[in-house]
Design a protein around this motif. Structure first.
Motif, PDB file in Angstrom:
ATOM      1  N   MET A   1       0.743  -1.182   0.158  1.00  0.00           N
ATOM      2  CA  MET A   1      -0.140  -0.099   0.013  1.00  0.00           C
ATOM      3  C   MET A   1       1.116   1.200   0.184  1.00  0.00           C
ATOM      4  SD  MET A   1      -3.451  -0.659  -0.013  1.00  0.00           S
ATOM      5  CE  MET A   1      -4.163   0.266   0.487  1.00  0.00           C
ATOM      6  N   PHE A   2       0.619   2.492  -0.693  1.00  0.00           N
ATOM      7  CA  PHE A   2       1.004   3.576  -0.891  1.00  0.00           C
ATOM      8  C   PHE A   2       0.014   4.450   0.222  1.00  0.00           C
ATOM      9  CE2 PHE A   2       3.083   1.676  -4.169  1.00  0.00           C
ATOM     10  CZ  PHE A   2       4.403   1.939  -3.763  1.00  0.00           C
ATOM     11  N   ALA A   3       1.110   5.434   0.462  1.00  0.00           N
ATOM     12  CA  ALA A   3      -0.246   6.496   0.838  1.00  0.00           C
ATOM     13  C   ALA A   3       0.683   8.009   0.627  1.00  0.00           C
ATOM     14  CB  ALA A   3       0.474   6.234   2.433  1.00  0.00           C
ATOM     15  N   LEU A   4      -0.454   8.574   0.294  1.00  0.00           N
ATOM     16  CA  LEU A   4      -0.315  10.130  -0.545  1.00  0.00           C
ATOM     17  C   LEU A   4      -0.247  11.259   0.724  1.00  0.00           C
ATOM     18  CD1 LEU A   4       1.433  12.081  -1.957  1.00  0.00           C
ATOM     19  CD2 LEU A   4      -1.318  11.747  -2.897  1.00  0.00           C
ATOM     20  N   VAL A   5       1.140  11.861   1.203  1.00  0.00           N
ATOM     21  CA  VAL A   5       0.010  13.030   2.294  1.00  0.00           C
ATOM     22  C   VAL A   5       0.117  14.119   1.722  1.00  0.00           C
ATOM     23  CG1 VAL A   5       1.194  13.722   4.948  1.00  0.00           C
ATOM     24  CG2 VAL A   5       0.927  10.866   4.426  1.00  0.00           C
ATOM     25  N   ASP A   6      -0.128  15.050   2.138  1.00  0.00           N
ATOM     26  CA  ASP A   6      -0.520  16.768   1.399  1.00  0.00           C
ATOM     27  C   ASP A   6      -0.994  17.450   2.303  1.00  0.00           C
ATOM     28  OD1 ASP A   6      -0.801  18.579  -0.734  1.00  0.00           O
ATOM     29  OD2 ASP A   6      -2.467  18.009  -0.946  1.00  0.00           O
ATOM     30  N   CYS A   7      -0.279  17.934   2.150  1.00  0.00           N
ATOM     31  CA  CYS A   7      -0.566  19.155   3.411  1.00  0.00           C
ATOM     32  C   CYS A   7      -1.948  20.124   3.144  1.00  0.00           C
ATOM     33  CB  CYS A   7       0.707  20.356   3.460  1.00  0.00           C
ATOM     34  SG  CYS A   7       2.374  19.212   4.586  1.00  0.00           S
ATOM     35  N   ASN A   8      -2.733  20.777   3.999  1.00  0.00           N
ATOM     36  CA  ASN A   8      -3.750  21.493   3.660  1.00  0.00           C
ATOM     37  C   ASN A   8      -3.500  23.007   3.405  1.00  0.00           C
ATOM     38  OD1 ASN A   8      -4.804  19.460   3.729  1.00  0.00           O
ATOM     39  ND2 ASN A   8      -5.841  19.591   5.679  1.00  0.00           N
ATOM     40  N   ASN A   9      -3.299  23.448   1.536  1.00  0.00           N
ATOM     41  CA  ASN A   9      -3.385  25.263   1.604  1.00  0.00           C
ATOM     42  C   ASN A   9      -1.937  25.281   2.071  1.00  0.00           C
ATOM     43  OD1 ASN A   9      -5.721  25.066   1.017  1.00  0.00           O
ATOM     44  ND2 ASN A   9      -6.774  25.011   2.509  1.00  0.00           N
ATOM     45  N   PHE A  10      -0.903  24.676   1.976  1.00  0.00           N
ATOM     46  CA  PHE A  10       0.766  24.693   3.050  1.00  0.00           C
ATOM     47  C   PHE A  10       1.019  26.023   3.422  1.00  0.00           C
ATOM     48  CE2 PHE A  10       4.950  23.972   2.836  1.00  0.00           C
ATOM     49  CZ  PHE A  10       5.224  23.501   4.068  1.00  0.00           C
ATOM     50  N   TYR A  11       0.957  26.975   2.533  1.00  0.00           N
ATOM     51  CA  TYR A  11       1.968  27.962   2.654  1.00  0.00           C
ATOM     52  C   TYR A  11       1.146  28.784   3.703  1.00  0.00           C
ATOM     53  CZ  TYR A  11       5.163  27.481  -1.727  1.00  0.00           C
ATOM     54  OH  TYR A  11       6.165  27.295  -1.813  1.00  0.00           O
ATOM     55  N   ALA A  12      -0.431  29.321   2.519  1.00  0.00           N
ATOM     56  CA  ALA A  12      -1.543  29.919   3.712  1.00  0.00           C
ATOM     57  C   ALA A  12      -0.872  29.189   5.858  1.00  0.00           C
ATOM     58  CB  ALA A  12      -3.033  29.819   3.773  1.00  0.00           C
ATOM     59  N   SER A  13      -1.342  27.863   6.084  1.00  0.00           N
ATOM     60  CA  SER A  13      -1.373  27.091   7.050  1.00  0.00           C
ATOM     61  C   SER A  13      -0.134  27.412   7.709  1.00  0.00           C
ATOM     62  CB  SER A  13      -0.859  25.798   6.682  1.00  0.00           C
ATOM     63  OG  SER A  13      -2.683  25.213   6.379  1.00  0.00           O
ATOM     64  N   CYS A  14       1.040  27.206   6.857  1.00  0.00           N
ATOM     65  CA  CYS A  14       2.046  27.787   7.905  1.00  0.00           C
ATOM     66  C   CYS A  14       2.014  28.862   8.328  1.00  0.00           C
ATOM     67  CB  CYS A  14       3.422  28.177   7.000  1.00  0.00           C
ATOM     68  SG  CYS A  14       4.021  26.545   5.887  1.00  0.00           S
ATOM     69  N   GLU A  15       1.497  30.069   7.859  1.00  0.00           N
ATOM     70  CA  GLU A  15       1.359  31.327   8.464  1.00  0.00           C
ATOM     71  C   GLU A  15       0.254  32.018   9.346  1.00  0.00           C
ATOM     72  OE1 GLU A  15       3.214  34.499   6.976  1.00  0.00           O
ATOM     73  OE2 GLU A  15       4.078  33.584   5.070  1.00  0.00           O
ATOM     74  N   ARG A  16      -1.028  30.532   9.189  1.00  0.00           N
ATOM     75  CA  ARG A  16      -1.532  30.576  10.681  1.00  0.00           C
ATOM     76  C   ARG A  16      -0.885  30.281  11.480  1.00  0.00           C
ATOM     77  NH1 ARG A  16      -6.570  28.742   6.797  1.00  0.00           N
ATOM     78  NH2 ARG A  16      -7.370  30.454   6.513  1.00  0.00           N
ATOM     79  N   VAL A  17       0.665  28.899  11.694  1.00  0.00           N
ATOM     80  CA  VAL A  17       1.158  28.825  12.795  1.00  0.00           C
ATOM     81  C   VAL A  17       0.644  29.409  13.657  1.00  0.00           C
ATOM     82  CG1 VAL A  17       2.566  26.965  13.441  1.00  0.00           C
ATOM     83  CG2 VAL A  17       1.849  25.995  11.181  1.00  0.00           C
ATOM     84  N   PHE A  18       1.807  30.743  13.229  1.00  0.00           N
ATOM     85  CA  PHE A  18       1.739  31.981  13.940  1.00  0.00           C
ATOM     86  C   PHE A  18       1.296  32.700  14.537  1.00  0.00           C
ATOM     87  CE2 PHE A  18       6.140  28.860  12.771  1.00  0.00           C
ATOM     88  CZ  PHE A  18       6.873  28.695  13.811  1.00  0.00           C
ATOM     89  N   GLN A  19       0.036  32.873  14.061  1.00  0.00           N
ATOM     90  CA  GLN A  19      -0.495  34.482  13.596  1.00  0.00           C
ATOM     91  C   GLN A  19      -1.701  32.998  13.741  1.00  0.00           C
ATOM     92  OE1 GLN A  19      -0.137  38.152  11.143  1.00  0.00           O
ATOM     93  NE2 GLN A  19       1.875  36.556  10.055  1.00  0.00           N
ATOM     94  N   PRO A  20      -2.599  32.842  14.669  1.00  0.00           N
ATOM     95  CA  PRO A  20      -4.036  32.268  15.238  1.00  0.00           C
ATOM     96  C   PRO A  20      -4.859  32.471  14.865  1.00  0.00           C
ATOM     97  CG  PRO A  20      -2.953  32.189  16.995  1.00  0.00           C
ATOM     98  CD  PRO A  20      -1.544  32.345  15.965  1.00  0.00           C
TER      99      PRO A  20
END
Length: 419
Positions: A1-20
């Motif tokens: 089996m293979f799993a594809l892991v994809d970060c959701n809206n990655f760039y936007a999510s990175c900005e939100r990590v430190f600006q909740p």
């Protein structure tokens, strides 16, 4: 089996990590020089902001809808991506980092595992440790895991961002749901041809005769068809191989003289050479291009590129600059105002598999010199040690008026002392 892991809206999510405080608010991230939109949060997509939208044309829409606009913070995105990938590597030793926000995991020997539950464990660990939300699709092949990932993302509330295609019924249902234009590996040209043939879904594609697919889409299309049928054809690392390395830049202003353009092209060539050495590769073919500003209709337009075959495989900055400048001189013309140039190295081969030339070869001193330059630049700071053809005081800097702090890599950007 293979799993594809994809970060959701990655760039936007990175900005939100430190600006909740930005959660559930529309966000767009701009390309180099704040040119156009390259990433959007779901809220921005709902407002109709298209991918590639020119920032200056949409500024009023951004203002009217309180859309938060950010310059690309590659240092932050790259560091958070590395953290996500390191966590994923703890769940299986077989991992292929497919892009900055995607990775394939090969789950061999997991037959007795509840894969859906395992996916939820991965999801929890990544989100808890990094603040980045992800979607996971699992299936017997890489192409099907892409389809499963789309379902996990589309129906996140129902699937809790994890979907497993582990039965024939699920496979057929997923393929009938997937439009042919959304299939991984099928470009717009093939999609138009297939739709004309009344192939509208991925399932329709799997019903085509093998002979027709091979004749019209080559062996690559046939392998994709079999992948969608559940027959593994692609292993890890077989899809994403770097065939070229490019360094291209838009100048801060128009340049008409050869000297300025030569200095820029030399710097681009050095950057390409450094990237080659980092991945222990050599180039056999170099492309150089220059062109004027297409938006300035009041100026004469000119655009040219040239391919230069190297005399031997090389990753020496000195040699690559020499070939690149030779190409530039062949295509440069006086009387034009140039706005952009670039160097692309191709014909990439592993450093350990150099094909030697009986009559000419790389200067043996170059390798030792490059090793010293790379080491010093790493210790004392990038671009401190340069070739003589480069401007020591000149560094290329993007226009990043809306850049957020590099929270994870620059302490001086996150601590403010008030006195």
């Amino acid at each position: 089996m293979f799993a594809l892991v994809d970060c959701n809206n990655f760039y936007a999510s990175c900005e939100r990590v430190f600006q909740p405080n930005l959660r559930n608010k529309p966000i767009v991230v701009l390309s180099n020089n704040d040119g156009c939109v390259i990433a959007r949060s779901n809220e921005a997509k709902a407002l109709g902001i298209p991918m590639g939208a020119p920032a200056f044309k949409y500024q009023k829409i951004f203002d009217d809808n309180n859309i938060h606009v950010f310059s690309s913070n590659y240092a932050l995105y790259g560091d958070l991506s590395s953290r996500v990938m390191n966590i994923l590597a703890t769940f299986t030793p077989d991992i292929e980092v497919y892009s900055i926000d995607e990775a394939f995991l090969k789950l061999d020997g997991f037959d007795l595992f509840n894969l859906e539950e395992y996916g939820h464990q991965i999801n929890y660990r990544v989100t808890k440790s990094t603040g980045i939300s992800i979607s996971i699709g699992m299936a017997p092949t890489k192409a099907l895991s892409k389809v499963a990932n789309k379902i996990a993302k589309k129906y996140a509330e129902r699937t809790k961002s994890v979907y497993v295609i582990d039965t024939e019924e699920k496979r057929i249902k997923a393929l009938k749901w997937t439009k042919i234009g959304d299939v991984w590996g099928i470009g717009s040209r093939h999609a138009k041809r297939l739709i004309y043939r009344n192939v509208n879904t991925a399932y329709d594609f799997t019903q085509l005769p093998d002979d027709w697919v091979r004749k019209n889409m080559s062996v690559v299309g046939l392998r994709l068809k079999r992948e969608l049928e559940g027959i593994p054809q692609l292993g890890l690392d077989e899809v994403k191989r770097k065939k070229a390395i490019a360094t291209t830049r838009t100048f801060d202003k128009n340049y008409g003289d050869l000297a300025n353009i030569k200095e820029r092209v030399s710097t681009f060539a050095v950057t390409c050479a450094e990237k080659l050495r980092r991945q222990k590769s050599c180039t056999n073919l170099i492309m150089v291009f220059i062109h004027t500003n297409g938006h300035r209709k009041d100026l004469p337009q000119y655009s040219r590129h040239i391919m230069i075959k190297t005399d031997y495989p090389t990753n020496s900055s000195i040699d690559i600059v020499r070939f690149a400048v030779k190409g530039l001189k062949a295509i440069y013309k006086k009387g034009y105002q140039y706005k952009k140039a670039g160097v692309i190295v191709m014909g990439i081969t592993p450093e350990s598999e150099k094909q030697l030339n009986m009559f000419t070869s790389e200067n043996p001193k170059h390798q030792a010199l490059m090793k010293v330059m790379d080491k010093l630049n790493h210790v004392i700071g990038q671009k401190k040690l340069k070739l003589a053809c480069q401007d020591m005081d000149r560094t290329w800097k993007m226009n990043q008026e809306k850049l957020s702090p590099r929270y994870t890599t620059r302490l001086d950007e996150i601590i403010t002392v008030k006195i």
